[in-house]
Enzyme design. Structure first.
Site, PDB file in Angstrom:
ATOM      1  N   CYS A 308       0.665  -1.153  -0.184  1.00  0.00           N
ATOM      2  CA  CYS A 308       0.202   0.291   0.264  1.00  0.00           C
ATOM      3  C   CYS A 308       0.874   1.196   0.252  1.00  0.00           C
ATOM      4  O   CYS A 308       2.079   1.306   0.614  1.00  0.00           O
ATOM      5  CB  CYS A 308      -0.938  -0.070   1.247  1.00  0.00           C
ATOM      6  SG  CYS A 308      -1.570  -1.348   1.770  1.00  0.00           S
ATOM      7  N   GLU A 342       2.202  -4.303  -5.229  1.00  0.00           N
ATOM      8  CA  GLU A 342       0.649  -5.979  -5.289  1.00  0.00           C
ATOM      9  C   GLU A 342      -0.713  -5.165  -5.914  1.00  0.00           C
ATOM     10  O   GLU A 342      -0.960  -3.915  -6.525  1.00  0.00           O
ATOM     11  CB  GLU A 342       0.163  -5.431  -3.683  1.00  0.00           C
ATOM     12  CG  GLU A 342      -1.049  -6.953  -2.953  1.00  0.00           C
ATOM     13  CD  GLU A 342      -1.204  -6.895  -1.376  1.00  0.00           C
ATOM     14  OE1 GLU A 342      -2.624  -6.571  -1.352  1.00  0.00           O
ATOM     15  OE2 GLU A 342       0.170  -7.126  -1.050  1.00  0.00           O
TER      16      GLU A 342
END
Length: 442
Positions: A308, A342
């Protein structure tokens, strides 16, 4: 999944549009109100009576709403709430500007809405069925791709559940250090904060409170002047701290609550033990003030080097998002691994990464003499081969000949793409990075 959301790298780049005024605040425009309950009630005009009959507007109604630019924009009513001490039809309406990202959703007053433009609420399942019959398969695929932007990991049922649960921003503004910041999205704070419109954060430990006086009392007692954890980088006034989610669980959870206000995707907020958080700060004589952060798994089977990422709104457009991305790759180089963020990436996240990959790869191609392979580029940059391939393909710099990919590096074409990619932001001074990979720590 990571313990906080992928940015709206959303997180690393801000919207090109200013957010609309909170709670319909738009006094500076001096625009005449479009409709008020009192005016409607007092008028005998048949059209006014018709408008009165529409109220209160149903959830799902589509209407034009005056934005802070003074213009009317199409919106959809997401939620409504009765105005305290108001009449039976006195409501505020939470609307989604259908032209814009959800981060611009807001509560509006009736006088911002053009009731002449009201479209009655339609059963969305019926509407979707009718619409799908009129669309070609290609058009429908494009609509679907747009609709689930940033949520590609969710099936249709999960996406509906996510949107229903997070449809209304619960916190309108926060105070963090010297900044008061308008929030973008819903964040699942504990139930005792359900009645809060504004929260006050300690900028060092990230504890949050309901009232300014509580924050002032807390600040007199709080010993922290920087994030907990190890300072692994300092260059000028910039510092980076590595925070272990297992050792500093409360800080990591608070960081996730804070980040979710500016990042829109479903995630786990308490599963922080498996993550490391890299918190970037601007430092002065008062302490180290958080600018943004990224997180990464301690052990990723998929070779993710970033879970993140977020640059806080007051610090956006200053090159910090690009710095955070570059920093994640410098850690991968130290680990002797290739890395990739990710998935899924948000729209803004993909733009930021594609810009970073473009600048790094084209800089090498411009300076390199002779042929170079994708494997060699990956070894030099720690960028995953698939990301290199997709970037070069998007720039039309690679061809497939005789069973292999061939890079076409015309200097003029490289210069044109580099110019289009924009500036690279702040540089990471690798000589200032003092860090041991997690696997080597005792």
């Amino acid at each position: 999944m990571g313990p906080s959301a992928k940015s709206d790298t959303n997180g690393t780049a801000s919207s090109n549009r200013n957010p609309p005024a909170t709670n319909g605040g738009d006094a500076s425009l001096n625009q005449p109100p479009l409709a008020t309950n009192q005016a409607i009630a007092e008028s005998a005009d048949p059209s006014k009576k018709r408008k009165m009959g529409m109220l209160p507007l149903e959830v799902g109604t589509r209407v034009l709403c005056r934005w802070r630019d003074g213009k009317l924009h199409p919106v959809k009513v997401i939620e409504r709430r009765r105005i305290h001490n108001g009449g039976p039809n006195d409501y505020e309406y939470y609307v989604h500007y259908t032209e814009f990202n959800r981060r611009l959703d807001e509560w509006t007053h009736l006088d911002q809405l053009d009731l002449d433009s009201v479209e009655c609420a339609v059963d969305e399942k019926v509407e979707d069925k009718v619409t799908s019959l009129k669309m070609t398969r290609h058009q429908k695929r494009k609509i679907d791709e747009t609709h689930v932007e940033g949520h590609e990991e969710l099936d249709a049922a999960s996406l509906r559940e996510h949107e229903e649960f997070t449809k209304v921003k619960n916190i309108a503004t926060i105070e963090l250090g010297k900044y008061e910041i308008e929030t973008w999205y819903f964040s699942p704070f504990p139930p005792e904060y359900n009645d809060c419109v504004k929260l006050f954060f300690c900028e060092f430990c990230l504890n949050f409170m309901k009232r300014k006086e509580q924050l002032q009392r807390h600040m007199r007692k709080c010993d922290l002047k920087h994030p907990p954890g190890d300072e692994i980088y300092r260059s000028g006034t910039l510092s980076m701290f590595e925070v272990d989610g297992k050792k500093n669980k409360v800080y990591a959870q608070n960081l996730c609550y804070l980040a979710k206000l500016f990042l829109d995707h479903k995630t786990l907020y308490y599963d922080v033990d498996l993550f490391l958080f890299y918190v970037l700060c601007e430092c002065d004589d008062r302490g180290c003030h958080m600018v943004g952060y990224f997180s990464k798994e301690k052990h990723s089977e998929e070779a993710y080097n970033l879970a993140c990422i977020l640059t806080l709104p007051p610090y956006q457009r200053k090159g910090y998002g690009k710095f955070l991305i570059a920093f994640s790759y410098e850690l991968s180089k130290k680990e002797g691994k290739v890395g990739t963020p990710e998935r899924p990436l948000s729209d803004l996240g993909l733009l930021s990464y594609r810009g970073y990959w473009t600048r790094v790869l084209l800089d090498i191609l411009k300076k390199h003499k002779g042929n170079i392979s994708i494997k060699e580029l990956s070894d030099m940059t720690a960028i995953k081969a698939e990301d290199i391939l997709s970037t070069l393909q998007s720039l039309e710099l690679i061809q497939y000949r005789k069973g292999q990919h061939v890079i076409c590096a015309d200097p003029k074409v490289l210069d044109r793409h580099l110019k289009a990619a924009g500036r690279g932001g702040l540089d990471v001074d690798v000589s200032k990075l003092i860090w041991t990979p997690y696997k080597d720590q005792s």
